[in-house]
Design a protein around this motif. Structure first.
Motif, PDB file in Angstrom:
ATOM      1  N   ALA A  36      -7.307   9.258   9.673  1.00 38.70           N
ATOM      2  CA  ALA A  36      -6.335   8.819  10.675  1.00 38.70           C
ATOM      3  C   ALA A  36      -6.117   7.305  10.604  1.00 38.70           C
ATOM      4  N   ASP A  37      -7.162   6.568  10.247  1.00 36.76           N
ATOM      5  CA  ASP A  37      -7.021   5.107  10.212  1.00 36.76           C
ATOM      6  C   ASP A  37      -6.318   4.612   8.951  1.00 36.76           C
ATOM      7  N   TYR A  38      -5.980   5.530   8.033  1.00 34.94           N
ATOM      8  CA  TYR A  38      -5.231   5.110   6.855  1.00 34.94           C
ATOM      9  C   TYR A  38      -3.867   5.784   6.857  1.00 34.94           C
ATOM     10  N   MET A  39      -3.228   5.701   8.021  1.00 35.43           N
ATOM     11  CA  MET A  39      -1.899   6.285   8.171  1.00 35.43           C
ATOM     12  C   MET A  39      -1.014   5.297   8.910  1.00 35.43           C
ATOM     13  N   ALA A  40       0.281   5.605   8.915  1.00 39.69           N
ATOM     14  CA  ALA A  40       1.212   4.815   9.723  1.00 39.69           C
ATOM     15  C   ALA A  40       2.078   5.798  10.487  1.00 39.69           C
ATOM     16  N   PHE A  41       2.550   5.381  11.642  1.00 35.68           N
ATOM     17  CA  PHE A  41       3.308   6.289  12.497  1.00 35.68           C
ATOM     18  C   PHE A  41       4.599   5.634  12.971  1.00 35.68           C
ATOM     19  N   VAL A  42       5.691   6.447  12.931  1.00 35.52           N
ATOM     20  CA  VAL A  42       6.959   5.998  13.528  1.00 35.52           C
ATOM     21  C   VAL A  42       7.448   7.126  14.440  1.00 35.52           C
ATOM     22  N   THR A  43       8.493   6.841  15.186  1.00 39.40           N
ATOM     23  CA  THR A  43       8.986   7.884  16.086  1.00 39.40           C
ATOM     24  C   THR A  43       9.839   8.895  15.312  1.00 39.40           C
ATOM     25  N   ALA A  44       9.989  10.080  15.902  1.00 41.40           N
ATOM     26  CA  ALA A  44      10.816  11.127  15.285  1.00 41.40           C
ATOM     27  C   ALA A  44      12.268  10.667  15.197  1.00 41.40           C
ATOM     28  N   ASP A  45      12.699   9.916  16.215  1.00 43.31           N
ATOM     29  CA  ASP A  45      14.077   9.400  16.200  1.00 43.31           C
ATOM     30  C   ASP A  45      14.315   8.537  14.971  1.00 43.31           C
ATOM     31  N   GLU A  46      13.342   7.672  14.701  1.00 43.01           N
ATOM     32  CA  GLU A  46      13.468   6.784  13.548  1.00 43.01           C
ATOM     33  C   GLU A  46      13.529   7.605  12.260  1.00 43.01           C
ATOM     34  N   MET A  47      12.635   8.590  12.179  1.00 41.51           N
ATOM     35  CA  MET A  47      12.594   9.418  10.969  1.00 41.51           C
ATOM     36  C   MET A  47      13.904  10.164  10.767  1.00 41.51           C
TER      37      MET A  47
ATOM     38  N   VAL B 232       0.860  -1.191   0.000  1.00 47.77           N
ATOM     39  CA  VAL B 232       0.000   0.000   0.000  1.00 47.77           C
ATOM     40  C   VAL B 232       0.888   1.230   0.000  1.00 47.77           C
ATOM     41  N   SER B 233       0.353   2.282  -0.673  1.00 45.93           N
ATOM     42  CA  SER B 233       1.079   3.556  -0.675  1.00 45.93           C
ATOM     43  C   SER B 233       0.341   4.504   0.255  1.00 45.93           C
ATOM     44  N   ILE B 234       1.038   4.915   1.290  1.00 46.78           N
ATOM     45  CA  ILE B 234       0.402   5.796   2.279  1.00 46.78           C
ATOM     46  C   ILE B 234       1.404   6.851   2.720  1.00 46.78           C
ATOM     47  N   GLU B 235       1.043   7.545   3.780  1.00 45.94           N
ATOM     48  CA  GLU B 235       1.932   8.548   4.333  1.00 45.94           C
ATOM     49  C   GLU B 235       2.324   8.080   5.732  1.00 45.94           C
ATOM     50  N   VAL B 236       3.592   8.147   6.019  1.00 43.75           N
ATOM     51  CA  VAL B 236       4.025   7.867   7.383  1.00 43.75           C
ATOM     52  C   VAL B 236       4.208   9.188   8.094  1.00 43.75           C
ATOM     53  N   LYS B 237       3.689   9.238   9.306  1.00 48.42           N
ATOM     54  CA  LYS B 237       3.896  10.448  10.101  1.00 48.42           C
ATOM     55  C   LYS B 237       4.812  10.091  11.260  1.00 48.42           C
ATOM     56  N   ALA B 238       5.803  10.957  11.463  1.00 44.30           N
ATOM     57  CA  ALA B 238       6.727  10.710  12.569  1.00 44.30           C
ATOM     58  C   ALA B 238       6.515  11.775  13.626  1.00 44.30           C
ATOM     59  N   PHE B 239       6.557  11.352  14.887  1.00 39.81           N
ATOM     60  CA  PHE B 239       6.426  12.335  15.969  1.00 39.81           C
ATOM     61  C   PHE B 239       7.166  11.827  17.181  1.00 39.81           C
ATOM     62  N   ASP B 240       7.366  12.726  18.129  1.00 39.18           N
ATOM     63  CA  ASP B 240       7.915  12.309  19.415  1.00 39.18           C
ATOM     64  C   ASP B 240       6.735  11.858  20.261  1.00 39.18           C
ATOM     65  N   PRO B 241       6.646  10.578  20.597  1.00 43.10           N
ATOM     66  CA  PRO B 241       5.454  10.078  21.306  1.00 43.10           C
ATOM     67  C   PRO B 241       5.156  10.870  22.580  1.00 43.10           C
ATOM     68  N   ARG B 242       6.199  11.364  23.263  1.00 39.69           N
ATOM     69  CA  ARG B 242       5.943  12.113  24.512  1.00 39.69           C
ATOM     70  C   ARG B 242       5.177  13.404  24.239  1.00 39.69           C
ATOM     71  N   ASP B 243       5.465  14.039  23.071  1.00 40.44           N
ATOM     72  CA  ASP B 243       4.720  15.250  22.706  1.00 40.44           C
ATOM     73  C   ASP B 243       3.337  14.894  22.165  1.00 40.44           C
ATOM     74  N   GLU B 244       3.329  13.864  21.335  1.00 38.47           N
ATOM     75  CA  GLU B 244       2.098  13.528  20.622  1.00 38.47           C
ATOM     76  C   GLU B 244       0.954  13.173  21.567  1.00 38.47           C
ATOM     77  N   VAL B 245       1.261  12.409  22.624  1.00 41.78           N
ATOM     78  CA  VAL B 245       0.179  11.990  23.527  1.00 41.78           C
ATOM     79  C   VAL B 245      -0.470  13.186  24.210  1.00 41.78           C
ATOM     80  N   GLU B 246       0.223  14.322  24.217  1.00 40.76           N
ATOM     81  CA  GLU B 246      -0.390  15.492  24.843  1.00 40.76           C
ATOM     82  C   GLU B 246      -1.197  16.338  23.872  1.00 40.76           C
ATOM     83  N   VAL B 247      -1.028  16.127  22.576  1.00 37.18           N
ATOM     84  CA  VAL B 247      -1.754  16.974  21.626  1.00 37.18           C
ATOM     85  C   VAL B 247      -2.855  16.244  20.869  1.00 37.18           C
TER      86      VAL B 247
END
Ligand code: ADP
Ligand code: MG
Lengths: 403, 198
Positions: free
Chosen positions: A201-212, A111-126
């Motif tokens: 949101a359910d058609y996305m994938a997420f990795v950490t900012a470190d990984e990105m 599948v072709s999608i978009e990966v979003k990277a974030f810092d999980p510690r920040d993301e859980v607050e927003v």
């Protein structure tokens, strides 16, 4: 004036009392359903809009979303901006996201999608994505070789059940291959499956900012595709937006409302048209019902109307007695309608309506209630007035001779 | 005083013209009691309807107390009927949705009399026609004669200046006639118009 009103009330009360209680009750019930019908669909639509807005805030934009300058792809030096935003009073947290198109392979599926990277510690607050993990768990700060998949990406083993291209039933623990747009290829273990019920949101994938960061390689500074900002409940988002803009960042700063307004405004517009048609339809039903009711009533009361005029009761008093009967029916119809509505709202709050992209609880707005009650009363009064007026203008003796 | 000059009434039913009154002239003095006799279909009811301002004559003039009542507007006629007339209709013409007492007091309430006082007066009049114990009955629950007595009570409740009675005793038996006629001050034959104060 007061005497006239008294006589009208007297005649209306006796007519309701003796003119067939079953019929009155039936009409009250019809008006109750007309009223329920006027309110219910718009309240479901309000509920759907509200649910969409909540999804947008919870999963997509948070309260404020900052995008890159118009002619750029990324926000440069995102760390500095994050720090400045985090210091604004009222801001709970800002989270930087970096997005990159990828293709994900699992077994024979891609599948072709978009990966979003974030810092999980920040993301859980927003955002609240972490609260909607259907299976497995949310990303942790240091996670490097793990990925979070939206449930629509993971898909079903039977792919005919999937609306979008999917990985055909990838599950927590499975390994997927991710090919980034910049040519980097990584293997990830699925750490969790996200099910928010938001299609996007359910058609996305997420990795950490470190990984990105390691995928991107060393750069001049930290870049972001967007920065989401969560503020306290009592924050004026427009004021916050102006504060951020006053940093002179030059980035696109939007409240969640700005960000969604184009799409939602358009759908709300079409919903409003549907609402107006529903209300109009209900009013027409109410008018027709009341019109028929009073036409029949005045016609069977023809002789009585002739008698009343003969003994010196004014036409306006007689007409008003019918309009008052209509008001009585409408008042109890609206009360019964409110009871039915309240019951429906309670029911659908306990068992929300399952829409494909979320659950919807009807929202009954007081303004809408008042507006529709007034509309119902005015149309019913007119619908009752006309037949009463017609019959009372008949010749007295003709009317008295009539049935 | 009531005067009628050359009052004509022609009912037109499609192409057929039915002359009901053919130039009636009369004068009724204040305090006078007048009985109108004639065979059925001779126009007695029609004449009372014209004098009672329930319909307009095809031709002719009517004055009451010197006033050209035919020139009144619809609502003026309505007020005039309420305030000055009592009418006992040939077919009683009670309001089916109102009880005997409510029928009697309706003209009083319409004149602005307080419900409580109107009810007391209404009961008094029903008592005089011997129906006070039937005050809560609907017209449909009363016999023809009883309905007629309620109609008499209703015509009297406002103590009208002019009382029109269209065969008011046609359905009354010999025992009730004396009590009723004592009030209507008339003989129970045919139609009558009594003018007490005009
Ligand atoms: N509305 C009407 N239409 C046609 N003819 C009528 C109407 N009312 C009365 N008539 C006719 O007028 C004549 C007089 O009727 P009416 O005044 O009721 O007579 P009475 O009361 O003396 O018996 C009768 O021939 C009757 O058929
Ligand atoms: Mg007659």
């Amino acid at each position: 004036m007061f005497e006239n009103l008294r006589v009208s009330v007297f005649l209306a009360a006796r007519a309701l009392q003796r003119g067939g209680r079953g019929r009155v009750l039936l009409n009250v019930i019809v008006i109750a359903f007309v009223f329920t019908n006027m309110i219910f669909l718009p309240s479901v639509i309000s509920g759907a809009v509200e649910s969409y807005n909540v999804q947008t805030i919870d999963f997509m934009t948070s309260d404020i979303v900052i995008g890159p300058r118009l002619d750029e792809r990324y926000i440069e030096d995102a760390d500095t901006l994050l720090n400045r935003i985090n210091r604004i009073p009222g801001v709970i947290r800002a989270s930087a996201r970096f997005s990159m198109p990828v293709s994900v392979d699992f077994e024979e599926n891609t599948v072709s999608i978009e990966v979003k990277a974030f810092d999980p510690r920040d993301e859980v607050e927003v955002t609240r994505i972490h609260e909607f993990i259907e299976d497995g768990s949310f990303l942790g700060s240091g996670d490097r070789n793990e990925i979070l998949l939206g449930v629509l990406v993971a898909g079903h083993e039977d792919k005919s059940k999937d609306f979008y291209d999917s990985l055909g039933g990838a599950a927590v623990g499975d390994m997927v291959t991710v090919r980034y747009a910049n040519g980097v290829v990584r293997e990830y273990r699925i750490k969790g499956i996200v099910r928010t019920k938001s299609y996007i949101a359910d058609y996305m994938a997420f990795v950490t900012a470190d990984e990105m960061e390691s995928v991107l390689g060393p750069g001049p500074n930290t870049r972001a595709s967007e920065i989401l900002v969560k503020a306290t409940d009592d924050t004026d988002l427009d004021a916050l937006k102006r504060t951020i803009l006053s940093f002179g960042v030059g980035e696109e700063v939007k409240t969640w409302e700005d960000a969604t307004s184009d799409i939602v405004a358009e759908s709300v517009e079409s919903f409003n048209i549907i609402n107006n048609i529903t209300v109009l339809g209900s009013l027409i039903i109410a008018i027709v019902v009341i019109f028929i009711l009073i036409t029949i009533k005045t016609f069977t009361n023809r002789k009585q109307i002739g008698i009343l005029k003969a003994i010196g009761i004014k036409k306006s008093v007689i007409i008003n007695s019918y309009v008052m009967q209509v008001f009585f029916i409408c008042t109890f119809g609206v009360i019964l309608g409110l009871v039915i509505l309240e019951g429906m709202v309670l029911y659908f709050t306990a068992f929300p309506i399952e829409f494909p992209d979320g659950t919807v609880t009807p929202i009954v707005d007081a303004g809408m209630l008042i507006e529709n009650t007034i509309l119902l009363f005015i149309s019913s009064a007119v619908a009752g007035f006309i037949p009463a007026w017609r019959i009372t203008n008949e010749n007295i003796l003709d009317a008295m001779r009539g049935a | 005083m009531i005067t009628a000059r050359n009052v004509k009434k022609i009912y037109t039913m499609g192409r057929v013209e039915v002359p009901a009154l053919n130039g009636v002239s009369l004068e009724i003095e204040t305090g006078e009691f007048v009985g109108i006799m004639g065979s059925s279909g001779s126009g007695k009811s029609t004449l009372l309807h014209m004098l009672g301002l329930l319909d307009d004559p095809t031709e002719g003039a009517i004055t009451i107390g010197g006033e050209d009542v035919l020139a009144f507007s619809d609502s003026e006629k309505t007020r005039y009927r309420l305030q000055r007339f009592g009418f006992i209709f040939q077919d009683y013409a009670l309001v089916p949705e109102l009880s005997a007492l409510e029928n009697v007091i309706l003209p009083a309430i319409a004149r602005g009399i307080h419900l409580h006082d109107a009810a007391a007066a209404g009961r008094d009049y029903l008592d005089r026609v011997g129906l006070v114990e039937r005050q809560d009955h609907l017209p449909a629950e009363l016999s023809g004669g009883e309905q007629q007595r309620v109609a008499i009570a209703r015509a009297l409740v406002n103590n009208p200046d002019i009382l029109f009675a269209d065969e008011p005793c046609a359905n009354l038996d010999s025992t009730t006639v004396p009590t009723s006629t004592a009030r209507t001050r008339g003989r129970c034959s045919n139609s009558s118009a009594g003018s007490t104060r005009s």
